[in-house]
Design an enzyme around this catalytic site. Sequence first.
Site, PDB file in Angstrom:
ATOM      1  N   ASN A  16      12.835 100.655  67.786  1.00  0.00           N
ATOM      2  CA  ASN A  16      12.064  99.769  66.907  1.00  0.00           C
ATOM      3  C   ASN A  16      12.043  98.383  67.565  1.00  0.00           C
ATOM      4  OD1 ASN A  16      10.998  98.199  64.900  1.00  0.00           O
ATOM      5  ND2 ASN A  16      12.678  98.514  63.444  1.00  0.00           N
ATOM      6  N   TRP A  17      10.902  98.039  68.118  1.00  0.00           N
ATOM      7  CA  TRP A  17      10.816  96.757  68.854  1.00  0.00           C
ATOM      8  C   TRP A  17      10.757  95.562  67.920  1.00  0.00           C
ATOM      9  CZ3 TRP A  17       6.880  97.420  73.508  1.00  0.00           C
ATOM     10  CH2 TRP A  17       7.304  98.494  74.317  1.00  0.00           C
ATOM     11  N   LYS A  18      10.504  95.802  66.648  1.00  0.00           N
ATOM     12  CA  LYS A  18      10.343  94.708  65.662  1.00  0.00           C
ATOM     13  C   LYS A  18       9.294  93.719  66.169  1.00  0.00           C
ATOM     14  CE  LYS A  18      14.988  95.661  64.083  1.00  0.00           C
ATOM     15  NZ  LYS A  18      16.238  95.195  63.491  1.00  0.00           N
ATOM     16  N   HIS A  46      11.982  99.824  56.139  1.00  0.00           N
ATOM     17  CA  HIS A  46      13.024  99.136  56.890  1.00  0.00           C
ATOM     18  C   HIS A  46      13.625  98.029  56.017  1.00  0.00           C
ATOM     19  CE1 HIS A  46      15.131  96.848  59.921  1.00  0.00           C
ATOM     20  NE2 HIS A  46      15.061  97.918  60.681  1.00  0.00           N
ATOM     21  N   GLU A  64      14.442  95.124  56.638  1.00  0.00           N
ATOM     22  CA  GLU A  64      13.796  93.817  56.813  1.00  0.00           C
ATOM     23  C   GLU A  64      12.533  93.734  55.961  1.00  0.00           C
ATOM     24  OE1 GLU A  64      13.734  94.067  61.075  1.00  0.00           O
ATOM     25  OE2 GLU A  64      15.915  93.863  61.076  1.00  0.00           O
ATOM     26  N   GLU A  68      20.552 103.044  57.971  1.00  0.00           N
ATOM     27  CA  GLU A  68      20.791 101.776  58.660  1.00  0.00           C
ATOM     28  C   GLU A  68      21.550 100.823  57.742  1.00  0.00           C
ATOM     29  OE1 GLU A  68      17.709 101.115  62.043  1.00  0.00           O
ATOM     30  OE2 GLU A  68      16.917 100.250  60.205  1.00  0.00           O
ATOM     31  N   GLY A 126      21.578  94.250  63.937  1.00  0.00           N
ATOM     32  CA  GLY A 126      21.479  93.018  64.712  1.00  0.00           C
ATOM     33  C   GLY A 126      22.755  92.197  64.732  1.00  0.00           C
ATOM     34  N   SER A 178      22.989  98.325  65.407  1.00  0.00           N
ATOM     35  CA  SER A 178      23.779  97.986  66.596  1.00  0.00           C
ATOM     36  C   SER A 178      24.118  99.206  67.463  1.00  0.00           C
ATOM     37  CB  SER A 178      25.049  97.221  66.209  1.00  0.00           C
ATOM     38  OG  SER A 178      24.696  95.963  65.639  1.00  0.00           O
ATOM     39  N   GLY A 206      17.317  99.025  67.624  1.00  0.00           N
ATOM     40  CA  GLY A 206      16.586  97.764  67.624  1.00  0.00           C
ATOM     41  C   GLY A 206      16.749  97.057  68.962  1.00  0.00           C
ATOM     42  N   GLY A 207      17.632  96.080  68.996  1.00  0.00           N
ATOM     43  CA  GLY A 207      17.809  95.219  70.172  1.00  0.00           C
ATOM     44  C   GLY A 207      17.898  95.966  71.498  1.00  0.00           C
TER      45      GLY A 207
HETATM   46  P1  13P Z   1      19.723  96.675  66.020  1.00  0.00           P
HETATM   47  O1  13P Z   1      19.860  97.906  66.900  1.00  0.00           O
HETATM   48  O2  13P Z   1      19.225  95.492  66.755  1.00  0.00           O
HETATM   49  O3  13P Z   1      20.967  96.425  65.238  1.00  0.00           O
HETATM   50  O4  13P Z   1      18.572  97.013  64.947  1.00  0.00           O
HETATM   51  C1  13P Z   1      18.644  98.192  64.224  1.00  0.00           C
HETATM   52  C2  13P Z   1      17.388  98.383  63.479  1.00  0.00           C
HETATM   53  O5  13P Z   1      17.102  97.670  62.532  1.00  0.00           O
HETATM   54  C3  13P Z   1      16.464  99.427  63.943  1.00  0.00           C
HETATM   55  O6  13P Z   1      15.440  99.646  63.026  1.00  0.00           O
END
Ligand code: 13P
Length: 252
Positions: free
Chosen positions: A9-11, A95, A97, A167, A173, A213, A234-235
């Site tokens: 997920n590149w956000k 998600h 967020e 998640e 993050g 993470s 994510g990251g």
């Molecule tokens: P991180 O891997 O950066 O913690 O993000 C997880 C995430 O929200 C994937 O959708």
Amino acid sequence: MLTPLIAGNWKMNTTLHEGVELVMGLRERLKGVDSVEVVIAPPFTMLQHISHLIADSPIKLAAQNVFWEKKGAYTGEVSVEMLKDTGCKYAIIGHSERREIFKETDETVNKKAMALLRDGLKPIVCVGETLAEREQGVTLKKVKAQVKAALSGVSGGAVREFAVAYEPIWAIGTGKNATSAEAEEVHGAIRELIFEMFDAEFAKEVRVIYGGSVKPDNIDSLMAEPNIDGALVGGASLKAADFARIVMFQPV
Ligand code: 13P
């Protein structure tokens, strides 16, 4: 045995130039991978372009969000049909967020799930508890309610199209992932709930993946758990070498 699903997920990250570079790095590193389903979810603006770049690779495309109506006066929204046009096979919905910042609810997540099924994309539904909820001991209650709401009205075999991403919000993050045992407990409860809601022959095909993470140095132990069928990253999905290493996990 379910084919593991590893999704990036590149956000809201990467310009087109950076996105193309990342995809080219992934293509190179993931040549010939066929035992894992690999999905990337870039921003809407570059889906079409990236779709061409991954056409002859094992990488599949996902959107990070979708709207449930087919078309009309919904400024700023994108329909399932439009995502299919770009080559998407999956869409991430619910998600944390989006739930926290954009006030999405269990009800709107369910509407998105139904629209994806109706128009032929696979939903990756995100669920997870806050740190306060974990400390109050209500993690399983919260997560099960979210899964139940997201899958409400889904009939029989359609549930096979779903992946559920657990998640924990406190792990996103933050660099503080859930331990394998913590994740496994919640994944087991989600699996049990899906078996209660649907026929076993369909329920057994739903992948329950972990996000929060996920990094090259923790994926191997996460993937050793029986109820962890993949990861939503994510990251670490923004670095080709790290994401490729996660795809090539070695359960320990
Ligand atoms: P991180 O891997 O950066 O913690 O993000 C997880 C995430 O929200 C994937 O959708």
